[in-house]
Structure formats: C-alpha cells, structure tokens
Motif scaffolding. Sequence first.
Motif, PDB file in Angstrom:
ATOM      1  N   ASP A   7      -0.637   7.490  13.663  1.00  0.00           N
ATOM      2  CA  ASP A   7       0.558   6.834  13.318  1.00  0.00           C
ATOM      3  C   ASP A   7       0.375   6.496  11.844  1.00  0.00           C
ATOM      4  OD1 ASP A   7       1.326   6.772  16.215  1.00  0.00           O
ATOM      5  OD2 ASP A   7       0.879   5.001  16.535  1.00  0.00           O
ATOM      6  N   CYS A   8      -0.894   6.049  11.372  1.00  0.00           N
ATOM      7  CA  CYS A   8      -0.975   5.555  10.110  1.00  0.00           C
ATOM      8  C   CYS A   8      -0.570   6.792   9.072  1.00  0.00           C
ATOM      9  CB  CYS A   8      -2.464   5.275   9.622  1.00  0.00           C
ATOM     10  SG  CYS A   8      -2.668   4.863   8.156  1.00  0.00           S
ATOM     11  N   LEU A   9      -1.219   7.876   9.536  1.00  0.00           N
ATOM     12  CA  LEU A   9      -0.931   9.239   8.577  1.00  0.00           C
ATOM     13  C   LEU A   9       0.640   9.503   8.682  1.00  0.00           C
ATOM     14  CD1 LEU A   9      -2.463  11.282   7.102  1.00  0.00           C
ATOM     15  CD2 LEU A   9      -2.628  12.743   9.424  1.00  0.00           C
ATOM     16  N   ARG A  10       1.274   9.157   9.764  1.00  0.00           N
ATOM     17  CA  ARG A  10       2.725   9.439   9.749  1.00  0.00           C
ATOM     18  C   ARG A  10       3.271   8.450   8.707  1.00  0.00           C
ATOM     19  NH1 ARG A  10       3.684   7.758  14.391  1.00  0.00           N
ATOM     20  NH2 ARG A  10       4.650   5.675  13.761  1.00  0.00           N
ATOM     21  N   GLU A  11       2.957   7.353   8.631  1.00  0.00           N
ATOM     22  CA  GLU A  11       3.618   6.213   7.716  1.00  0.00           C
ATOM     23  C   GLU A  11       3.406   6.941   6.112  1.00  0.00           C
ATOM     24  OE1 GLU A  11       5.316   3.307   8.286  1.00  0.00           O
ATOM     25  OE2 GLU A  11       5.523   3.832  10.142  1.00  0.00           O
ATOM     26  N   ILE A  12       2.003   7.171   6.151  1.00  0.00           N
ATOM     27  CA  ILE A  12       1.730   7.672   4.578  1.00  0.00           C
ATOM     28  C   ILE A  12       2.471   9.031   4.372  1.00  0.00           C
ATOM     29  CG2 ILE A  12      -0.370   8.756   3.464  1.00  0.00           C
ATOM     30  CD1 ILE A  12      -2.197   6.850   4.997  1.00  0.00           C
ATOM     31  N   THR A  13       2.460  10.067   5.257  1.00  0.00           N
ATOM     32  CA  THR A  13       3.164  11.149   4.830  1.00  0.00           C
ATOM     33  C   THR A  13       4.489  10.855   4.582  1.00  0.00           C
ATOM     34  OG1 THR A  13       1.904  12.500   6.512  1.00  0.00           O
ATOM     35  CG2 THR A  13       4.025  13.296   6.189  1.00  0.00           C
ATOM     36  N   SER A  14       5.164   9.881   5.450  1.00  0.00           N
ATOM     37  CA  SER A  14       6.851   9.608   5.040  1.00  0.00           C
ATOM     38  C   SER A  14       6.666   8.853   3.498  1.00  0.00           C
ATOM     39  CB  SER A  14       7.257   8.719   6.066  1.00  0.00           C
ATOM     40  OG  SER A  14       8.470   7.994   5.509  1.00  0.00           O
ATOM     41  N   ALA A  15       5.768   8.086   3.165  1.00  0.00           N
ATOM     42  CA  ALA A  15       5.604   7.425   1.798  1.00  0.00           C
ATOM     43  C   ALA A  15       5.572   8.515   0.720  1.00  0.00           C
ATOM     44  CB  ALA A  15       4.710   6.631   1.711  1.00  0.00           C
ATOM     45  N   VAL A  16       4.464   9.618   1.045  1.00  0.00           N
ATOM     46  CA  VAL A  16       4.156  10.616   0.206  1.00  0.00           C
ATOM     47  C   VAL A  16       5.633  11.419  -0.069  1.00  0.00           C
ATOM     48  CG1 VAL A  16       3.124  12.800  -0.122  1.00  0.00           C
ATOM     49  CG2 VAL A  16       2.017  10.750   0.626  1.00  0.00           C
ATOM     50  N   THR A  17       6.301  11.936   0.776  1.00  0.00           N
ATOM     51  CA  THR A  17       7.512  12.595   0.910  1.00  0.00           C
ATOM     52  C   THR A  17       8.706  12.098   0.191  1.00  0.00           C
ATOM     53  OG1 THR A  17       7.981  12.129   3.044  1.00  0.00           O
ATOM     54  CG2 THR A  17       6.948  14.226   2.715  1.00  0.00           C
ATOM     55  N   ALA A  18       8.849  10.736   0.270  1.00  0.00           N
ATOM     56  CA  ALA A  18       9.861   9.825  -0.147  1.00  0.00           C
ATOM     57  C   ALA A  18       9.418   9.898  -2.022  1.00  0.00           C
ATOM     58  CB  ALA A  18       9.737   8.311   0.408  1.00  0.00           C
ATOM     59  N   GLY A  19       8.565   9.592  -1.979  1.00  0.00           N
ATOM     60  CA  GLY A  19       7.947   9.500  -3.759  1.00  0.00           C
ATOM     61  C   GLY A  19       8.252  10.758  -4.388  1.00  0.00           C
ATOM     62  N   PHE A  76       0.775  -1.047  -0.142  1.00  0.00           N
ATOM     63  CA  PHE A  76      -0.010   0.090   0.119  1.00  0.00           C
ATOM     64  C   PHE A  76       0.921   1.358   0.052  1.00  0.00           C
ATOM     65  CE2 PHE A  76      -1.632   3.420   2.795  1.00  0.00           C
ATOM     66  CZ  PHE A  76      -2.747   4.044   1.893  1.00  0.00           C
ATOM     67  N   LEU A  77       1.764   1.325   0.915  1.00  0.00           N
ATOM     68  CA  LEU A  77       2.823   2.593   0.952  1.00  0.00           C
ATOM     69  C   LEU A  77       3.456   2.573  -0.372  1.00  0.00           C
ATOM     70  CD1 LEU A  77       4.280   2.138   4.333  1.00  0.00           C
ATOM     71  CD2 LEU A  77       2.395   3.536   3.674  1.00  0.00           C
ATOM     72  N   GLU A  78       3.751   1.615  -1.028  1.00  0.00           N
ATOM     73  CA  GLU A  78       4.433   1.794  -2.627  1.00  0.00           C
ATOM     74  C   GLU A  78       3.537   2.401  -3.393  1.00  0.00           C
ATOM     75  OE1 GLU A  78       6.906   1.530  -5.587  1.00  0.00           O
ATOM     76  OE2 GLU A  78       7.243   1.423  -3.367  1.00  0.00           O
ATOM     77  N   LYS A  79       2.212   2.090  -3.479  1.00  0.00           N
ATOM     78  CA  LYS A  79       1.211   2.817  -4.364  1.00  0.00           C
ATOM     79  C   LYS A  79       1.102   4.220  -3.783  1.00  0.00           C
ATOM     80  CE  LYS A  79      -1.680  -1.323  -5.095  1.00  0.00           C
ATOM     81  NZ  LYS A  79      -3.053  -2.040  -4.852  1.00  0.00           N
ATOM     82  N   VAL A  80       1.002   4.617  -2.572  1.00  0.00           N
ATOM     83  CA  VAL A  80       1.111   5.915  -2.114  1.00  0.00           C
ATOM     84  C   VAL A  80       2.366   6.693  -2.790  1.00  0.00           C
ATOM     85  CG1 VAL A  80       1.449   7.405  -0.042  1.00  0.00           C
ATOM     86  CG2 VAL A  80      -0.109   5.562   0.148  1.00  0.00           C
TER      87      VAL A  80
END
Length: 429
Positions: free
Chosen positions: A145-157, A91-95
Amino acid sequence: MTGDKGAGRFGKGAGRFDKGAGRFDKSVGRFLIADVPGLAARVTQRIADDLPVYGRLPAEELHGDVRTIVGMTIRAFAEVLRTERMPPPEFLEKVRLSAARRAEERLPVDAVVSAYHYGAAICVEEVTATAEPHELIEAHRLLLDCLREITSAVTAGYVAESQSLIGERDAARHTVLSALLDGRGAELDPAHLGIRLPPCYLALAFTIGRHPDEDRADVDATVASRRKIRRLRTELDRALGHPVLTRLSADEGLALIPSDSAPDRAADTDRARLAKLTASLVTVSGVPLTAGVAASTPAEVPRAVRLATELRDTAVGTGRPPGVYPLTSLLLDYQLTRASPARAHLAALLSPLTEGPDLPATLRTYFASNLDRRETASRLHVHPNTVDYRLRRIATLTGLDLTAHTDLLTLRAALTAHDATDPQRPGRT
C-alpha cells in the motif's frame, strides 16, 4: 540486522501479531530504523548495479541526493509498519520533487519507479529475515500500500515536470521555426534556446494523404487525423534523433531537416537519406506522402520553403507518384508550370480534347508508360486498340503527330502546361 527468533523479536510469544484480536505489532518498523545509513547504502548500490541509468549518474549525486531520498523512504516504510498509516503529504511531496529532478535529468520513468521497488524489496528482505511467516502477511500488505502511494507520487512529479519540459521545448522550436520562416534566423540566440542551427537546412514540403480511418463512419475523423499528425511528428523526431522543426496540418506539412552538406548540393546529396526518412514516415502514418525539397542556409530558409512548396505542387499537379522531388527531378515540368505567355499557348493546344474526358487521361498515361501502348492499355483497363483509336483522335484534334519527335515533345509540354492551369487536374486537392 539479524536476530534470534527464539528471543521473540517477531515471535508469537512476544505478542507482535495477535490473530485473535486482529492486531499487527506496530513495533516491527523499528528494525528497519536500526541501521538506516547502512541499509540506504545497500539499496543505493543495488540501484546503481541493476539500473544502468543510475550507475551513470555522477558519484556526488548518486551518493548524495539519491541516497538521501532512499534513506528517507526507508524511514517512511518503517513508520508505516509502526503506525499502520500511509506516508504523510509532506513526505510524498518530497518524493514528487525528487521524481521531477530525475525527469529534468532525462532518466526514464520506468527506472525511477523501479528504484523505489528495489528499496521496498530490500526492506521486505530485512523484515522477512527475522519474522514468522504469519507475521509477514500484514507487513507485505502495508508495504505494498505504501509503495502504491509512493509510485503515484513519483509518476505525478515525473509527468508534471516532463510536460513542463515538453512545453519549453515546443515553445523553443516554435520560436526558432517562426524566426527562420520570417527570415530572422540571424537574430536567433540558439544557445539560449537550446537548439543548434546547422550550416544547412533541407526544407521538406509535403502533402499528407488521408488515412483510411478518416473516412470510416464508425471512427471520429478528427481523432484519426490528429493521430496521423502525431505519428508523423514522433517519427520525424525518432528518425533524426532530435526534435525537428515542423509545421503539420491534416493534409500538408513542412519540416526543416538539418544537413551538414553544402546548400547547393544538399538536396541531391541527401536524397537517399530523405527517401529513407519519407518511407519510414509512410510506414508509421499509413498514408502516402509527396514532397518537394530544397536546401539553404538558415538565413535563406524562406526561399527554400517557397521552392520546396512549388516543387511539391508541381509533382502533384503532373501526376507524379508519391516520393521526394528535388528541382533536378522536375526541371522541365517546373519550368513549364511557371506562369508565362508560352505556357498559356501550350495549354491551349489541348483545348480541343475537352470533347472527350478520356483523351487527356489517355495522353497522360501514355507518357507515364514511356510511350508503351500496351502498358497504357493495362493501366487504363482498356484494349490496346482503344488506346490506338484515342491517340489517333488526339492527333486529329490537335494537329500534332505523336509519331513525329518534335510534335511529341510539344504535346508533352502542352500536357504539363494544361495540368498546371486546370483546376480539376489529377492530384490537385
């Protein structure tokens, strides 16, 4: 998505959250799943309304790709509430991939991150509407916590794609600049490189002064120098509204400024614009700049760069203050500094002044002060009588009378020729 609290949907009676056992009811997330399409539509519309960059996206993309990732994120939030586990890597890869597409579309990263926060906020509203206060604590923690994981994936991508785009842009700029400097402008395919060649370029060749931080013992001079260069490059792009073809080092630079003016008039027509640009560069970088400028078609850039560089060196060598100098501002000095037998003879006229290092400086300041002896004395921090004495000494040593118009012109030309051939002349680095 509302319910009867009395029925115990999130109530204490249903045992959803057992404070004694410290357990969180993992079925909470199913209420987000009940109407994902409707909830995704609400979130998407909220994003479009509150974030203008999303509102300007094509309807097909907004209600297609964007709504799809919104729905997928809502399901992820629900799954986190159900399992108390963070989203899986797939899921994080899709983000990350979605964020990369937004970077490619040039959407600001703050808007991309905000879109996920809007989605999380609406999901919290859904949970809050049917939950008891004590049941919200763990739900909020899990969603944050979930939003933190998503935000990290967004900024990385987003950052990865941005760096890739910057690399491609810089490579294209380097290709175009190298071709123009080598006289191969006619061979370029601007459309393929994503760069439009203007009818005229203003070649701006300039010196870059040292920033005070470069001379501080407690500051890394290399870091200070790189920061200075980065600020100059960034300001050039910002001031002109597009990436500029540049070549910068710690002490000098070259920039090709697009112009719509005719090449034979551009250097003077655009002089006010260049002066404003140079002033902003000085303000941002904190260092003085002295520039020569010459205009040409893309095919003639090498000639313009040579002339701009010569004008820059002439301005520096003759002690001109920082600023922008086209050929029309340096006609006499430029001509007198060209190598010729006449220049050598002119420079030799001042050779007797070597007995006193103050004499050439006094003569130079006298001309810079428009032949005003009091202004000359003020600039040199000496008494006007001292200036008078030095001027008389210059006349005696050279045999040229500073009160005679012809001799005065000859002395001015001799000083220019002298400074052009003297490796220790003021301003030379």
